[in-house]
Scaffold this motif. Structure first.
Motif, short mmCIF file in Angstrom:
data_model
loop_
_atom_site.label_atom_id
_atom_site.label_comp_id
_atom_site.label_asym_id
_atom_site.label_seq_id
_atom_site.Cartn_x
_atom_site.Cartn_y
_atom_site.Cartn_z
N ARG A 242 -33.80 22.11 -13.12
CA ARG A 242 -32.93 23.05 -12.55
C ARG A 242 -33.62 23.51 -11.21
N LEU A 243 -32.63 23.64 -10.01
CA LEU A 243 -33.31 24.34 -8.72
C LEU A 243 -32.15 25.08 -8.25
N GLN A 244 -32.32 26.13 -7.16
CA GLN A 244 -31.33 26.86 -6.68
C GLN A 244 -31.43 27.20 -5.27
N SER A 245 -30.31 27.40 -4.51
CA SER A 245 -30.14 27.36 -2.94
C SER A 245 -28.78 27.79 -2.60
N ARG A 246 -28.69 28.58 -1.41
CA ARG A 246 -27.45 28.77 -1.02
C ARG A 246 -27.24 28.12 0.52
N PRO A 247 -26.08 27.66 0.80
CA PRO A 247 -25.96 26.80 1.94
C PRO A 247 -26.03 27.60 3.25
N GLN A 248 -26.02 29.04 3.24
CA GLN A 248 -25.84 29.63 4.67
C GLN A 248 -27.47 29.41 5.29
N THR A 249 -28.26 28.71 4.59
CA THR A 249 -29.52 28.79 4.96
C THR A 249 -29.98 27.63 5.82
N VAL A 250 -28.97 26.80 5.87
CA VAL A 250 -29.54 25.39 6.50
C VAL A 250 -29.42 25.36 7.96
N LEU A 251 -28.70 26.06 8.84
CA LEU A 251 -28.87 26.11 10.32
C LEU A 251 -29.96 26.97 10.67
N LYS A 252 -29.92 28.35 9.95
CA LYS A 252 -31.09 29.19 10.31
C LYS A 252 -32.38 28.65 10.13
N LEU A 253 -32.64 27.65 9.25
CA LEU A 253 -34.04 27.15 8.88
C LEU A 253 -34.24 26.22 10.09
N LEU A 254 -33.07 25.48 10.53
CA LEU A 254 -33.10 24.44 11.37
C LEU A 254 -33.70 24.85 12.73
N VAL A 255 -33.01 25.91 13.22
CA VAL A 255 -33.54 26.57 14.73
C VAL A 255 -34.78 26.82 14.93
N ALA A 256 -35.33 26.51 15.88
CA ALA A 256 -36.76 26.73 16.31
C ALA A 256 -37.04 26.43 17.73
N GLY A 257 -38.24 26.61 18.26
CA GLY A 257 -38.73 26.27 19.69
C GLY A 257 -37.98 27.17 20.80
N GLN A 258 -38.48 26.82 21.93
CA GLN A 258 -37.98 27.44 23.15
C GLN A 258 -38.05 26.40 24.28
N GLY A 259 -37.21 26.75 25.18
CA GLY A 259 -37.00 25.99 26.39
C GLY A 259 -36.66 24.43 25.88
N ARG A 260 -37.20 23.40 26.52
CA ARG A 260 -36.99 22.14 26.10
C ARG A 260 -37.21 21.77 24.59
N THR A 261 -38.01 22.68 24.06
CA THR A 261 -38.15 22.35 22.72
C THR A 261 -37.23 23.09 21.56
N THR A 263 -34.24 23.96 19.35
CA THR A 263 -33.16 23.23 18.66
C THR A 263 -31.88 22.92 19.09
N GLY A 264 -31.64 21.62 19.19
CA GLY A 264 -30.22 21.21 19.50
C GLY A 264 -29.30 20.59 18.64
N VAL A 265 -28.12 20.80 18.43
CA VAL A 265 -27.20 20.38 17.20
C VAL A 265 -26.18 19.63 17.86
N LEU A 266 -25.93 18.49 17.22
CA LEU A 266 -24.88 17.61 17.88
C LEU A 266 -23.62 18.11 16.75
N ILE A 267 -22.40 18.35 17.51
CA ILE A 267 -21.37 18.60 16.82
C ILE A 267 -20.31 17.80 17.50
N PRO A 268 -19.07 17.43 16.61
CA PRO A 268 -18.08 16.86 17.17
C PRO A 268 -17.21 17.49 17.87
N ILE A 269 -16.54 16.88 19.01
CA ILE A 269 -15.49 17.47 19.77
C ILE A 269 -14.45 16.65 19.78
N PRO A 270 -13.18 17.35 19.13
CA PRO A 270 -13.17 18.40 18.83
C PRO A 270 -13.88 18.92 17.36
N GLN A 271 -14.25 20.38 17.21
CA GLN A 271 -15.03 20.60 16.23
C GLN A 271 -14.33 21.98 15.62
N TYR A 272 -15.00 22.30 14.56
CA TYR A 272 -14.58 23.50 13.99
C TYR A 272 -15.35 24.65 14.26
#
Length: 579
Positions: A242-261, A263-272
């Motif tokens: 068994r393991l445990q986790s909650r989804p609201q952690t995904v993008l928070k864990l993803l974002v890092a860096g400054q300037g050109r480093t 994090t960028g996230v590709l999202i569909p347009i139109p998007q939610y």
């Protein structure tokens, strides 16, 4: 502000204290957040409802809020079995009531045993356990849930001694969700995907899917990708850790860096707008890729590649969101497209996140929901063993429509174990997902079996909801496409239409004079004159020079048909006014 002698500001000298938190001192990322689904037009709709209640005369008698996918707010009745189990869990005294079917009682007992605070499983029973209660025939899963009602329906005295009160779902659960329910989710996923194993350790319950999506993976070398009818053949339950986790952690864990480093996230347009709003809050870089409206909102890997390569000039793209079935566009991605997206993600070192909350909502003939997890696994090595994936589901959509209870889950595949530990740590700060939402999630992923007393009613209610949505999807497309100046792609799935609307140049000019997006101007006028509340396409993103609006197909049929006709008539009037 300059200080006077003695270090006191003018406000302090006059006895007035400056606010600590002002627009100048607050987090600037929050000011950039926009969420069109509940934006200014919805606030105006609420004002109009209040004015109607106060007797203010309007050219309409009610506001129809077709802006959001809230099925029960639009009149959909809750599914009986789901609410029965929830009621029994919230008020266990009802377990002795003859008004509830035995299978609902067994479910409630099973869930309550898994809740904290010395559950019903430790209550004293007057009749004692019987051997057949070790495993109820007809129910799949391990023979590990003892103390349930017997197959013969023999009554259990569930009265606990005063020192051991029977808790409802009012106690905290573990941060990743009740262990039993995570196991049931894993079993559901296995059935959905034709027997492909799912590990409960990789399943994290959440406060709806939205909460899960906000939490992301943040490995230094990886990028992320987010990506509905269901036949569940029976499968034996494999005993797994068994393991445990909650989804609201995904993008928070993803974002890092400054300037050109950064994090960028590709999202569909139109998007939610959850995605753009979350990225603004996290100060991540939004990278747009456009769905092809001329091909029924198809996802083209060539467009993904264009967006990715351009983005790498100014940020570090790590995430690509794919919503399937689509919101707001209603398309259902074919398997070939999903395979192409997985290959693209693998080649470009992208972490896949599959937004699959509408997986039950597939209506178009020839369309079929394929989970990213299933396709990824069936592609074999190297994809199946290496490609990271997070997929999301929710009780808010589908046939359930239980938006207010906030239940959902995320399953992660091939995630770095060290990152999973960090994800669980972040989840623990939020204590736990709402336990009533977890209870409802259990009933969704483990519906009544054919031998259960509730099976026939459950299936009838489920099928009626989905058939009704399919009819409304077809009607919406038909009426809009019969209206000059409005064009609507087929609503293959989900709960929305996203028609393209032609606006006269004079209307566009007037909107600009008012400081509004042209489709916002159209939607505001529509609301003020007809009481119909829809969301302008500019809130979801659209190609320059095109205008859309998102409208849910959830209103009951007796309201949907006149709503569509009234909207079409308004467009003709609006076009004539600004011709």
């Amino acid at each position: 502000m300059a200080l006077r002698a003695g270090g006191h500001s003018p406000a302090a000298v006059n006895g007035l204290k400056e606010k600590v938190l002002t627009l100048d001192t607050m987090n600037p990322c929050i000011q950039r957040v926009e969420y069109a689904v509940r934006g200014p037009i919805v606030l105006r709709a609420l004002e109009l409802e209040q004015e109607l209640r106060q007797g203010v005369k309007k050219p309409f008698t009610e506001v129809i809020r077709a802006n959001i996918g809230d099925a029960q707010a639009m009149g959909q009745k809750p599914v009986t079995f789901l609410r029965q189990v929830l009621a029994l869990c919230v008020h266990p005294a009802l377990l002795s009531s003859p008004d509830f079917p035995e299978d609902a009682k067994r479910r409630a007992e099973r869930i309550l045993q898994a809740c904290g605070g010395h559950s019903l499983g430790k209550c004293q029973r007057q009749d004692g356990p019987s051997p057949e209660e070790e495993q109820v025939p007809g129910e799949k899963g391990p023979a590990r849930w003892k103390g349930r009602a017997s197959p013969g329906g023999r009554h259990m005295d569930l009265t606990c001694p005063p020192s051991r009160p029977a808790p409802g779902p009012g106690s905290y659960s573990v941060s990743s969700g009740i262990q039993l329910i995570r196991e049931d989710v894993a079993w559901y996923i296995e059935r959905r995907d034709g027997g492909i194993p799912a590990d409960p350790n990789n399943i994290f319950l959440s406060t709806g899917a939205s909460d899960a999506i906000v939490v992301g993976w943040a490995g230094p070398e990886v990028t992320t990708v987010l990506c509905a009818p269901l036949v569940l053949p029976p499968l034996p339950w494999p005993r797994q850790p068994r393991l445990q986790s909650r989804p609201q952690t995904v993008l928070k864990l993803l974002v890092a860096g400054q300037g050109r480093t950064r994090t960028g996230v590709l999202i569909p347009i139109p998007q939610y707008p959850l995605y753009s709003a979350t990225l603004a809050e996290l100060s991540a870089v939004q990278v747009d890729y456009y769905l092809d409206e001329e091909r029924a909102w198809a996802l083209d890997v060539a467009e993904l590649r264009r967006a990715l390569h351009q983005a790498r000039e100014h940020c570090h793209p790590r995430a690509l969101c794919v919503i399937n079935p689509g919101n707001p566009t209603g398309q259902v991605q074919p398997r070939e497209c999903i395979e192409a997206v997985i290959r693209f993600a693998f080649e470009e070192r992208l972490f896949l996140m599959a937004d699959e909350v509408y997986q039950d909502n597939v209506y178009a003939e020839g369309s079929q929901f394929h989970s990213f997890k299933k396709v990824l696994t069936e592609m074999g090595p190297p994809f199946a063993a290496q490609q990271e994936l997070a997929s999301f589901h929710s009780i808010s959509k589908g046939y359930m429509g239980e938006c207010g209870f906030r239940g959902g889950y995320v399953e992660v595949v091939n995630m770095d174990p060290a990152v999973q530990q960090q994800m669980q740590k972040l989840m623990s700060v939020r204590l736990c997902p709402p336990v009533p939402g977890q209870v409802l999630l259990h009933t969704v992923v483990s519906p009544p079996a054919p031998s259960d007393p509730s099976y026939a009613q459950f299936q009838a209610e489920r099928q009626a909801v989905l058939a009704n949505l399919a009819a409304k999807a077809k009607l919406t497309e038909q009426v809009f496409n019969e209206t000059p100046g409005i064009r609507c792609n087929p609503v293959q799935g989900a709960m929305y239409s996203f028609p393209r609307v032609q606006l006269p140049p004079r209307a566009v000019q007037r909107a600009q004079e008012l400081g509004m997006a042209p489709d916002m101007f159209f939607c505001i006028r529509l609301l003020e004159e007809t009481g119909i509340c829809v969301v302008p396409g500019s809130g979801f993103g659209q190609r320059e020079g095109t205008y859309h609006f998102r409208m849910t197909i959830l209103p009951p049929m007796e309201k949907l048909r006149p709503l569509l006709e009234k909207l079409s008539q308004f467009h003709a009037k609006f076009t004539h006014e600004y011709a």
